[in-house]
Design a protein around this motif. Sequence first.
Motif, mmCIF file in Angstrom:
data_model
loop_
_atom_site.group_PDB
_atom_site.id
_atom_site.type_symbol
_atom_site.label_atom_id
_atom_site.label_comp_id
_atom_site.label_asym_id
_atom_site.label_seq_id
_atom_site.Cartn_x
_atom_site.Cartn_y
_atom_site.Cartn_z
ATOM 1 N N LEU A 288 1.159 -1.394 -0.322
ATOM 2 C CA LEU A 288 -0.122 0.054 -0.021
ATOM 3 C C LEU A 288 0.544 0.899 -0.181
ATOM 4 N N ARG A 289 1.749 1.550 1.089
ATOM 5 C CA ARG A 289 2.641 2.808 0.863
ATOM 6 C C ARG A 289 3.389 2.580 -0.602
ATOM 7 N N PHE A 290 3.718 1.450 -1.099
ATOM 8 C CA PHE A 290 4.967 1.321 -2.320
ATOM 9 C C PHE A 290 3.961 2.648 -3.230
ATOM 10 N N TYR A 291 2.377 1.935 -3.645
ATOM 11 C CA TYR A 291 1.072 2.753 -4.471
ATOM 12 C C TYR A 291 1.399 3.764 -4.218
ATOM 13 N N GLU A 292 0.740 3.975 -2.812
ATOM 14 C CA GLU A 292 0.971 5.857 -2.453
ATOM 15 C C GLU A 292 1.998 6.394 -3.271
ATOM 16 N N GLY A 293 3.063 5.887 -2.809
ATOM 17 C CA GLY A 293 4.676 6.169 -3.233
ATOM 18 C C GLY A 293 3.584 7.096 -5.020
ATOM 19 N N VAL A 294 3.054 5.687 -5.547
ATOM 20 C CA VAL A 294 3.225 5.791 -7.485
ATOM 21 C C VAL A 294 1.985 7.150 -7.198
ATOM 22 N N PHE A 295 1.111 7.006 -6.394
ATOM 23 C CA PHE A 295 -0.393 7.867 -6.671
ATOM 24 C C PHE A 295 -0.083 9.204 -6.811
ATOM 25 N N GLY A 339 -11.306 -8.877 9.457
ATOM 26 C CA GLY A 339 -12.660 -9.355 9.475
ATOM 27 C C GLY A 339 -13.584 -10.570 8.097
ATOM 28 N N LEU A 340 -12.996 -10.578 7.526
ATOM 29 C CA LEU A 340 -13.158 -10.310 6.241
ATOM 30 C C LEU A 340 -13.721 -12.165 5.977
ATOM 31 N N ALA A 341 -14.584 -12.395 4.408
ATOM 32 C CA ALA A 341 -14.908 -13.742 4.988
ATOM 33 C C ALA A 341 -14.411 -14.013 3.770
ATOM 34 N N ASP A 342 -14.017 -13.640 2.829
ATOM 35 C CA ASP A 342 -12.777 -14.291 1.707
ATOM 36 C C ASP A 342 -11.963 -13.480 1.202
ATOM 37 N N GLU A 343 -10.930 -13.920 -0.046
ATOM 38 C CA GLU A 343 -10.123 -13.579 -0.538
ATOM 39 C C GLU A 343 -11.692 -12.274 -1.781
ATOM 40 N N ASP A 344 -12.221 -12.483 -2.351
ATOM 41 C CA ASP A 344 -13.539 -11.419 -3.023
ATOM 42 C C ASP A 344 -12.890 -10.358 -2.123
ATOM 43 N N GLU A 345 -13.307 -10.292 -0.678
ATOM 44 C CA GLU A 345 -13.219 -9.137 0.037
ATOM 45 C C GLU A 345 -12.456 -8.509 0.194
ATOM 46 N N LEU A 346 -10.933 -9.244 0.306
ATOM 47 C CA LEU A 346 -9.756 -8.652 0.346
ATOM 48 C C LEU A 346 -9.929 -7.186 -0.771
ATOM 49 N N GLN A 347 -9.908 -8.156 -2.058
ATOM 50 C CA GLN A 347 -9.944 -7.384 -3.307
ATOM 51 C C GLN A 347 -10.393 -6.581 -3.049
ATOM 52 N N SER A 348 -12.158 -6.056 -2.709
ATOM 53 C CA SER A 348 -12.751 -5.070 -1.770
ATOM 54 C C SER A 348 -12.235 -4.529 -1.530
ATOM 55 N N TRP A 349 -11.568 -4.642 -0.071
ATOM 56 C CA TRP A 349 -10.779 -4.114 0.876
ATOM 57 C C TRP A 349 -9.025 -3.365 -0.159
ATOM 58 N N PHE A 350 -8.765 -3.573 -0.856
ATOM 59 C CA PHE A 350 -7.912 -3.093 -1.778
ATOM 60 C C PHE A 350 -8.430 -1.723 -2.003
ATOM 61 N N ILE A 351 -9.270 -2.135 -2.632
ATOM 62 C CA ILE A 351 -9.925 -0.811 -3.414
ATOM 63 C C ILE A 351 -10.434 -0.001 -2.964
ATOM 64 N N GLY A 352 -11.204 0.089 -1.647
ATOM 65 C CA GLY A 352 -11.217 1.053 -0.946
ATOM 66 C C GLY A 352 -10.573 1.582 -0.132
ATOM 67 N N HIS A 353 -9.052 1.070 0.154
ATOM 68 C CA HIS A 353 -7.837 2.316 0.471
ATOM 69 C C HIS A 353 -7.389 2.827 -0.498
ATOM 70 N N PHE A 354 -7.937 2.637 -1.442
ATOM 71 C CA PHE A 354 -7.173 3.493 -2.819
ATOM 72 C C PHE A 354 -8.584 4.365 -3.252
ATOM 73 N N ASP A 355 -9.568 3.679 -2.833
ATOM 74 C CA ASP A 355 -10.569 4.974 -2.868
ATOM 75 C C ASP A 355 -10.959 6.198 -1.954
ATOM 76 N N ALA A 356 -10.067 5.877 -0.948
ATOM 77 C CA ALA A 356 -10.168 6.596 0.230
ATOM 78 C C ALA A 356 -9.463 7.520 0.496
ATOM 79 N N TRP A 357 -8.259 7.346 -0.047
ATOM 80 C CA TRP A 357 -6.818 7.591 -0.442
ATOM 81 C C TRP A 357 -6.951 8.956 -1.307
ATOM 82 N N LEU A 358 -7.374 8.508 -2.327
ATOM 83 C CA LEU A 358 -7.615 9.814 -3.443
ATOM 84 C C LEU A 358 -8.328 9.946 -3.026
#
Length: 545
Positions: A288-295, A339-358
Motif C-alpha cells: 500500500l505504501r509503495f503504490y501511495e508513492g506511485v499515486f 474480519g473479512l469473509a474471503d479473498e474477494d472481500e480482500l480485493q474489495s478492501w484493497f480497492i477501498g483503501h485507494f478509494d479513500a486515499w484518492l
Amino acid sequence: MELIPAPRAIEGRQEPAAAFGPGTTLWAAPGTERTERWLRATLGAALGLPLRPGPRDARDGVRLLLDDTLEPEAYRLSAAAGRGVEIRGGGPAGVFWGAQTLRQLLGPDAFRRAPVRPDTVLGVPHQVIEDAPRFRWRGLLLDVARHFMPKGGVLRYLDLMAAHKLNVLHLHLTDDQGWRIEIKRYPRLTEIASWRTRSKFGHRASPLWEEKPHGGFYTQDDIREIVAYAAERHIAVVPEIDVPGHSQAAIAAYPELGNTDVIDTTALSVGDNWGISSNVLAPTDATLRFYEGVFEEVLELFPADAAAFSEFVHIGGDECRKEQWTESVTAKTRIADLGLADEDELQSWFIGHFDAWLAARGRRLIGWDEILEGGLAPGAAVSSWRGYGGGVAAARAGHDVVMCPEQYVYLDHRQAPGEDEPVPIGFVRTLEDVYRFEPVPDGLTDEEARHVLGTQANVWTEVLEDAARVDYQTFPRLAAFAEVAWSPLPAPADRDYAGFERRMAAHYRRLDALGVAYRPPAGPRPWQKRPGVLGRPIEGPPPNR
C-alpha cells in the motif's frame, strides 16, 4: 455538408457564402485563446493562411466568442456572405468544437499539415449550425502497456480525438507486460518493468513469437507534455495504474510487492504472453505504501484542473486472480485481522483503501466493474466493460458510470467475419454495429440514467503490434462511435445508417489527409492482412442488452 459527428440542427443554404482565404482575419474574445491558437497552428498551417488578427466586424473574418446562454460544450456556428464566420460557445470547449466543425466545412485539405493548393479561396456554406453533445464523457482508451505507443503517437491520437469531438483519453499505463510511466522514487519501474525480452505474435494460442525486446516509457516531462497538449484541445487524460491484478511487470521490478510466501518472486520477469497473470500484488502495508508513492507522483503529473473529468484516476481493479492469496499465509492473516469473509472481500478492501486515499486528496477513483464487488464509496465511478450489467448495478446504487461494454465497443475485436481480417479476435463488430450501439441500456429510470456520464471505446493492443494496426482496428469505427457519443440519435433500430455511410464517403477523404491507415469499406488491403497469425474468434452474437 457531410459532417461527422452529425450536429443537432443545420439551417440555411449550402452554396458557398463566407470566403476563407489569404485575407481572412481572426478575432478572438477573452476565454477563446486555446481555439485561437489551434486555428492558426493547425488550420492556418494546413491551408497556408496567416489568419491575422482583425476587427470583430471584418467582412471575411472569423469571430470567436463565449455565450453563456449556451451549454458549456455547445456552440453556434454562423456563416454568411459579407459577415464571415462566427463561432459562439457556451464555454471555451464549445468554441473549440465549433472550430472542429469549421474545419470539416472547409474540406479535406484542411486536415493536412501543409498546403497543397496555396492561395486558394474556399467558401463556407451559408448556414447556422446549432450543436451540443449528448454525453459529457466521450472517451477513448489506448492500451500503451501491451504494445508501447511512443509519445508522438499519443499526441497524434489526441488530434484524431479532437477531430471527432472526443474529450477523454484513458491511458492504460501499466499491466503484466509493461510499465510505461516514470516514477522517480521507484526507478526500477522503468529500468526493468518497462520492457520485455520478447512478445507473443497474435493471440496467446498462436505458436508465433516476436523474438526481440519490446518496451518504452514516458518520462515525467513526456506526461506533462501529453496532458498539456490534451488540455489545449479540451481533452482530459485519465491515467490507469492497475491494482491489485495485472501487476506482474511491477513485481518483476520490485519482488517484495508479490506474494513472496507462495512463489519466488525474484525469478519473475515482465510478462511476454497475453492473458491474465496469477502474479498479483500482496495485500501488505508495504505494498500500500509503495503504490501511495506511485499515486503521489501520478497526481502531480495529471492535475485535476487540466480539463473536465481530469479529477479521475483509474485504478483498474479487474481480473485479479486469487490463487496466490488462497495459498498465502500473509493474505490469510490479513483476511482474519480485517474480519473479512474471503479473498474477494480482500480485493474489495484493497480497492477501498485507494478509494479513500484518492478522495482525501480531492480526486475521484474510477475502476472496471469488478470494483463493485464488496461495495464502493459514493464518489467512485465505474467503467462497465463486462456488458451492461455492471453499469446498471452501479447506476442503481448511485454511482456514476462510463459505458464501454466489451461486446460492443472493444475496437480490437474483428470488424468482419471473413478470413482476411488480421488476427481475428472477439465478436464481429462492424461499422454498422458500432453505429447502432446505445450507451444507456433499457430499464434505467431517468434518475439512474443521469449517472451514465457517457461512453468510451477501448483499444487493447495485445494483437496490435504497431501504429498501423492500431489505426486499422480503430478507424473507421471510431467515427461511428463519436457520433453515438455526440449526436442525438434515435433508437438503434431507427438510425439512418445509409445516411451515415454517405457522410463517411466524405470523411474517408479527411482520414486520408490525416494519414490514418483505416480499414477500407471493401476489406483490408494486402499489407493490412496477417495471414497465418492465430486469433480468438468468439462464436455467436454478443448478448442482448
